[in-house]
Design a protein around this motif. Structure first.
Motif, short mmCIF file in Angstrom:
data_model
loop_
_atom_site.label_atom_id
_atom_site.label_comp_id
_atom_site.label_asym_id
_atom_site.label_seq_id
_atom_site.Cartn_x
_atom_site.Cartn_y
_atom_site.Cartn_z
N ILE A 1 0.88 -1.26 0.01
CA ILE A 1 -0.06 -0.23 -0.02
C ILE A 1 0.77 1.46 0.07
O ILE A 1 0.74 2.02 -0.67
N TYR A 2 2.14 1.16 0.72
CA TYR A 2 2.98 2.36 0.70
C TYR A 2 3.27 2.72 -0.71
O TYR A 2 3.50 3.75 -0.90
N GLU A 3 3.74 1.53 -1.41
CA GLU A 3 4.34 1.62 -2.75
C GLU A 3 3.41 2.11 -3.75
O GLU A 3 3.63 2.33 -4.82
N THR A 4 2.11 1.94 -3.49
CA THR A 4 1.14 2.16 -4.53
C THR A 4 0.06 3.61 -4.13
O THR A 4 -0.26 3.97 -5.01
N GLU A 5 0.12 3.66 -2.69
CA GLU A 5 -0.74 4.72 -2.59
C GLU A 5 -0.19 5.62 -1.63
O GLU A 5 -0.71 6.99 -1.30
N GLY A 6 1.06 5.28 -1.24
CA GLY A 6 1.88 6.28 -0.30
C GLY A 6 1.81 6.02 1.20
O GLY A 6 0.87 5.29 1.67
#
Length: 381
Positions: free
Chosen positions: A48-53
């Motif tokens: 999620i961090y790498e797709t949405e921040g």
């Protein structure tokens, strides 16, 4: 309904740039499992961090785990190296993670050079498209266009820079790939490992120049994957040999069956490796196959298979030797430059052939570089 209204009115939490998190992870050669462990989060949350921040509050944790400045994660989208328009020569020992790390380092190098270009006027690009030529004639054509005749080439990094090629080094933790080159937004880039001898780095740079003039048009049109990789690597090698050791002067000054002592003289004259000089002589018919093999054996016994005893000094970039001292004169030292680039001093040092001074860990003494005598570019801001 009241609860829903309260929730919708709550301001959205500021988030870090997801592409920057991925870039930093790839630059450090970490898997998602490794980074999630370092952050003490699940791999699903890291995804999620790498797709949405990630929440802005995780910036310091990410910076610590990935050895990046905190402000790196709030910068704009990163420019990925366009692999479909580039040529990558990976050593057999290079893993997929190492190749990814090399491309991530290259992305940082492109950002660095873009920052430089915003502040200095760089030389015009003079890199012709020569795909209709055979490699030997293409090398002669490039020499003519660059006004070099048939004499030994000077510092090849500086010669390339003078014609608009942006030459960047790969940091030691991302140099499992010998070299690669790309065109990006109409600009030619070459990335070089510094793990080899200076002579072999010259050959690698000449090889990548071959790709830039012979193959990039095809790659841009059809995609690099559509090109016969083995064939183009051979063509780039022929181009590099011809660029560094022109046929006319080699044939004019070297007789048949030269001995090892003569080969070493040729090696020093053209600033190439002894093995490259021997191969060129064989390709030009100055050595029989038997003599070629015998000379290779003798050179190997003397250490020339894996190194270059008594070789030349490593070539330096004039761009870096000019830009960063000029910035220091304006009061912008390495710390300020790194802050503007959102880059660690170690990464900046690794991308600039080690020419940028950085503090040695545990001391206050910087790694220094000599001041340049000439200025080939001028500041604009």
């Amino acid at each position: 309904m009241a609860m829903a209204s309260t929730s919708s009115s709550r301001p959205a939490e500021e988030r870090l740039n997801p592409s920057r998190i991925r870039l930093a992870r790839e630059r450090r050669g970490l898997t998602k499992i490794a980074l999630s462990g370092a952050l003490d989060v699940s791999t699903r949350l890291l995804q999620i961090y790498e797709t949405e921040g990630a929440p802005a509050g995780r910036a310091r944790d990410l910076a610590f785990a990935l050895q990046m400045p905190v402000n790196f994660f709030s910068r704009g989208e990163w420019v990925a190296v366009p692999t479909e328009q580039g040529f990558f020569r990976a050593l057999r020992r290079a893993t997929a993670a190492q190749r990814t790390a090399s491309r991530a380092a290259a992305s940082l190098g492109m950002e660095m050079y873009g920052w430089i270009a915003d502040r200095f006027t760089l030389p015009d690009i003079v890199v012709p498209e020569l795909s209709q030529h055979e490699p030997e004639s293409a090398a002669a054509a490039l020499r003519a266009i660059w006004g070099r005749g048939s004499e030994p080439l000077p510092n090849l990094i500086q010669l390339s820079e003078a014609h608009g090629v942006r030459v960047i080094s790969l940091p030691v933790d991302a140099d499992a790939i010998d070299a690669f080159s790309v065109w990006a937004d109409g600009i030619p880039y070459v990335f070089l490992s510094t793990a080899k001898s200076a002579e072999r780095s010259r050959f690698d740079l000449a090889h990548e120049l071959g790709h830039l003039v012979l193959h990039m048009g095809v790659a841009a049109r059809d995609g690099a994957a559509s090109v016969d990789g083995r064939a183009i690597e051979k063509e780039a090698d022929v181009f590099a040999s011809a660029l560094l050791m022109p046929r006319e002067t080699m044939l004019a000054h070297v007789g048949r069956e030269p001995a090892v002592s003569q080969i070493l003289g040729i090696r020093s004259y053209y600033k190439v490796s002894a093995m490259a000089a021997t191969k060129r002589l064989y390709d030009l018919g100055r050595l029989t196959e038997w003599s070629y093999r015998q000379n290779c054996v003798q050179l190997s016994q003397r250490g020339f298979r894996t190194s270059e005893p008594g070789g030349i000094d490593r070539e330096r970039s004039r761009v870096f030797d000019t830009v960063f001292p000029a910035l220091r004169e304006r009061g912008m030292g390495v710390v300020q430059v790194c802050n503007e680039l959102a880059m660690s001093p170690q990464d900046l040092h690794g991308l600039t052939f080690g020419q940028i001074p950085i503090p040695i860990k545990g001391t206050q003494q910087p790694i220094s570089t000599p001041r340049p005598a000439l200025r080939l570019i001028r500041g604009t801001g």
